[in-house]
Write a protein that holds these residues in place. Sequence first.
Motif, PDB file in Angstrom:
ATOM      1  N   PRO A   1      40.363 108.793 101.224  1.00 19.68           N
ATOM      2  CA  PRO A   1      40.398 110.141 101.784  1.00 19.68           C
ATOM      3  C   PRO A   1      40.163 110.076 103.290  1.00 19.68           C
ATOM      4  N   VAL A   2      40.851 110.940 104.011  1.00 19.18           N
ATOM      5  CA  VAL A   2      40.729 110.910 105.465  1.00 19.18           C
ATOM      6  C   VAL A   2      39.296 111.184 105.885  1.00 19.18           C
ATOM      7  N   ASN A   3      38.621 112.054 105.144  1.00 20.07           N
ATOM      8  CA  ASN A   3      37.272 112.444 105.537  1.00 20.07           C
ATOM      9  C   ASN A   3      36.209 111.603 104.831  1.00 20.07           C
ATOM     10  N   ALA A   4      36.544 110.366 104.531  1.00 21.73           N
ATOM     11  CA  ALA A   4      35.626 109.528 103.769  1.00 21.73           C
ATOM     12  C   ALA A   4      34.266 109.417 104.443  1.00 21.73           C
ATOM     13  N   ASP A   5      34.259 109.317 105.767  1.00 24.09           N
ATOM     14  CA  ASP A   5      32.972 109.180 106.428  1.00 24.09           C
ATOM     15  C   ASP A   5      32.652 110.415 107.266  1.00 24.09           C
ATOM     16  N   ALA A   6      33.229 111.525 106.903  1.00 28.93           N
ATOM     17  CA  ALA A   6      32.883 112.762 107.591  1.00 28.93           C
ATOM     18  C   ALA A   6      31.432 113.111 107.263  1.00 28.93           C
ATOM     19  N   PRO A   7      30.710 113.644 108.229  1.00 25.01           N
ATOM     20  CA  PRO A   7      29.313 113.992 107.968  1.00 25.01           C
ATOM     21  C   PRO A   7      29.189 115.028 106.862  1.00 25.01           C
ATOM     22  N   VAL A   8      28.197 114.846 106.018  1.00 20.67           N
ATOM     23  CA  VAL A   8      27.951 115.784 104.935  1.00 20.67           C
ATOM     24  C   VAL A   8      26.548 116.350 105.115  1.00 20.67           C
ATOM     25  N   ALA A   9      26.441 117.650 105.023  1.00 26.18           N
ATOM     26  CA  ALA A   9      25.140 118.293 105.164  1.00 26.18           C
ATOM     27  C   ALA A   9      24.406 118.220 103.832  1.00 26.18           C
ATOM     28  N   THR A  10      23.559 117.226 103.695  1.00 26.65           N
ATOM     29  CA  THR A  10      22.802 117.059 102.454  1.00 26.65           C
ATOM     30  C   THR A  10      21.538 116.291 102.784  1.00 26.65           C
ATOM     31  N   ASP A  11      20.544 116.403 101.896  1.00 24.37           N
ATOM     32  CA  ASP A  11      19.321 115.631 102.101  1.00 24.37           C
ATOM     33  C   ASP A  11      19.171 114.560 101.022  1.00 24.37           C
ATOM     34  N   THR A  12      20.260 114.274 100.339  1.00 23.78           N
ATOM     35  CA  THR A  12      20.205 113.305  99.248  1.00 23.78           C
ATOM     36  C   THR A  12      21.290 112.261  99.436  1.00 23.78           C
ATOM     37  N   VAL A  13      20.888 111.001  99.391  1.00 24.90           N
ATOM     38  CA  VAL A  13      21.846 109.914  99.559  1.00 24.90           C
ATOM     39  C   VAL A  13      21.716 108.979  98.364  1.00 24.90           C
ATOM     40  N   ALA A  14      22.839 108.699  97.730  1.00 30.78           N
ATOM     41  CA  ALA A  14      22.851 107.708  96.651  1.00 30.78           C
ATOM     42  C   ALA A  14      23.230 106.351  97.234  1.00 30.78           C
ATOM     43  N   ILE A  15      22.627 105.319  96.672  1.00 31.69           N
ATOM     44  CA  ILE A  15      23.024 103.960  97.039  1.00 31.69           C
ATOM     45  C   ILE A  15      23.711 103.387  95.815  1.00 31.69           C
ATOM     46  N   GLU A  16      25.019 103.258  95.902  1.00 32.79           N
ATOM     47  CA  GLU A  16      25.747 102.743  94.750  1.00 32.79           C
ATOM     48  C   GLU A  16      26.977 101.975  95.202  1.00 32.79           C
ATOM     49  N   ASN A  17      27.306 100.971  94.417  1.00 30.09           N
ATOM     50  CA  ASN A  17      28.434 100.098  94.748  1.00 30.09           C
ATOM     51  C   ASN A  17      28.302  99.534  96.156  1.00 30.09           C
ATOM     52  N   PHE A  18      27.082  99.167  96.505  1.00 33.87           N
ATOM     53  CA  PHE A  18      26.805  98.544  97.789  1.00 33.87           C
ATOM     54  C   PHE A  18      27.226  99.436  98.949  1.00 33.87           C
ATOM     55  N   ALA A  19      26.948 100.721  98.813  1.00 35.89           N
ATOM     56  CA  ALA A  19      27.243 101.642  99.900  1.00 35.89           C
ATOM     57  C   ALA A  19      26.323 102.850  99.792  1.00 35.89           C
ATOM     58  N   TYR A  20      26.053 103.458 100.936  1.00 36.98           N
ATOM     59  CA  TYR A  20      25.305 104.705 100.966  1.00 36.98           C
ATOM     60  C   TYR A  20      26.307 105.852 100.849  1.00 36.98           C
ATOM     61  N   SER A  21      25.983 106.800 100.006  1.00 33.21           N
ATOM     62  CA  SER A  21      26.923 107.883  99.774  1.00 33.21           C
ATOM     63  C   SER A  21      26.204 109.228  99.777  1.00 33.21           C
ATOM     64  N   PRO A  22      26.562 110.110 100.705  1.00 32.04           N
ATOM     65  CA  PRO A  22      27.556 109.969 101.766  1.00 32.04           C
ATOM     66  C   PRO A  22      27.070 109.010 102.855  1.00 32.04           C
ATOM     67  N   ALA A  23      28.026 108.432 103.550  1.00 33.53           N
ATOM     68  CA  ALA A  23      27.665 107.453 104.575  1.00 33.53           C
ATOM     69  C   ALA A  23      27.040 108.113 105.789  1.00 33.53           C
ATOM     70  N   THR A  24      27.479 109.313 106.095  1.00 35.11           N
ATOM     71  CA  THR A  24      26.902 110.033 107.229  1.00 35.11           C
ATOM     72  C   THR A  24      26.483 111.412 106.759  1.00 35.11           C
ATOM     73  N   ILE A  25      25.213 111.708 106.959  1.00 33.27           N
ATOM     74  CA  ILE A  25      24.724 113.031 106.580  1.00 33.27           C
ATOM     75  C   ILE A  25      24.141 113.723 107.805  1.00 33.27           C
ATOM     76  N   THR A  26      24.104 115.034 107.737  1.00 34.31           N
ATOM     77  CA  THR A  26      23.448 115.810 108.781  1.00 34.31           C
ATOM     78  C   THR A  26      22.344 116.636 108.142  1.00 34.31           C
ATOM     79  N   VAL A  27      21.208 116.655 108.808  1.00 36.95           N
ATOM     80  CA  VAL A  27      20.078 117.457 108.342  1.00 36.95           C
ATOM     81  C   VAL A  27      19.431 118.118 109.556  1.00 36.95           C
ATOM     82  N   LYS A  28      18.710 119.162 109.302  1.00 40.31           N
ATOM     83  CA  LYS A  28      17.938 119.779 110.374  1.00 40.31           C
ATOM     84  C   LYS A  28      16.607 119.060 110.521  1.00 40.31           C
ATOM     85  N   ALA A  29      16.100 119.042 111.731  1.00 40.21           N
ATOM     86  CA  ALA A  29      14.793 118.436 111.971  1.00 40.21           C
ATOM     87  C   ALA A  29      13.767 119.049 111.031  1.00 40.21           C
TER      88      ALA A  29
END
Length: 145
Positions: A54-82
């Motif tokens: 997908p073109v937006n594979a590494d587009a920032p995702v607004a979430t506070d939860t990251v899964a580590i699976e298949n040797f990758a962080y998902s989503p790879a880029t997240i945005t959160v508020k301070a």
Amino acid sequence: MGERVRYAGAAWSIAAAVGVGALTGCTVAPSANPPSSSSSSMPGMTGMAGMAQPVNADAPVATDTVAIENFAYSPATITVKAGTTVTWTNRDQDPHTVTAMNDGPFHSPTLNNGQSFRFTFTEPGRFDYLCTIHPFMTATVVVTP
Ligand SMILES: [Cu+2]
């Protein structure tokens, strides 16, 4: 005698100008041929593009939860508020870590399958991190004010 020197000087500068013109013509052509080596920030992405990612594979995702699976962080880029607490959970059988690069503020212990790590981001900024066991695993948290 003085006249001859002046004349010779003029002839030389014409020759030099022609030479510069020829050089310019030469350098413009090849550099125009290979056009955009511009977006080479991620060398690996070039190969993955052929795999219909997908073109937006590494587009920032607004979430506070990251899964580590298949040797990758998902989503790879997240945005959160301070002030947000981000939770990483290892879904792989292999152990991973969540370790900030560049002397960043967080450094998880080794996370085994099913284990989580939490960190509260208080400072706005961009935080790149990796798995120290598999340093090719990299990802980013962007903290907005
Ligand atoms: Cu790992």
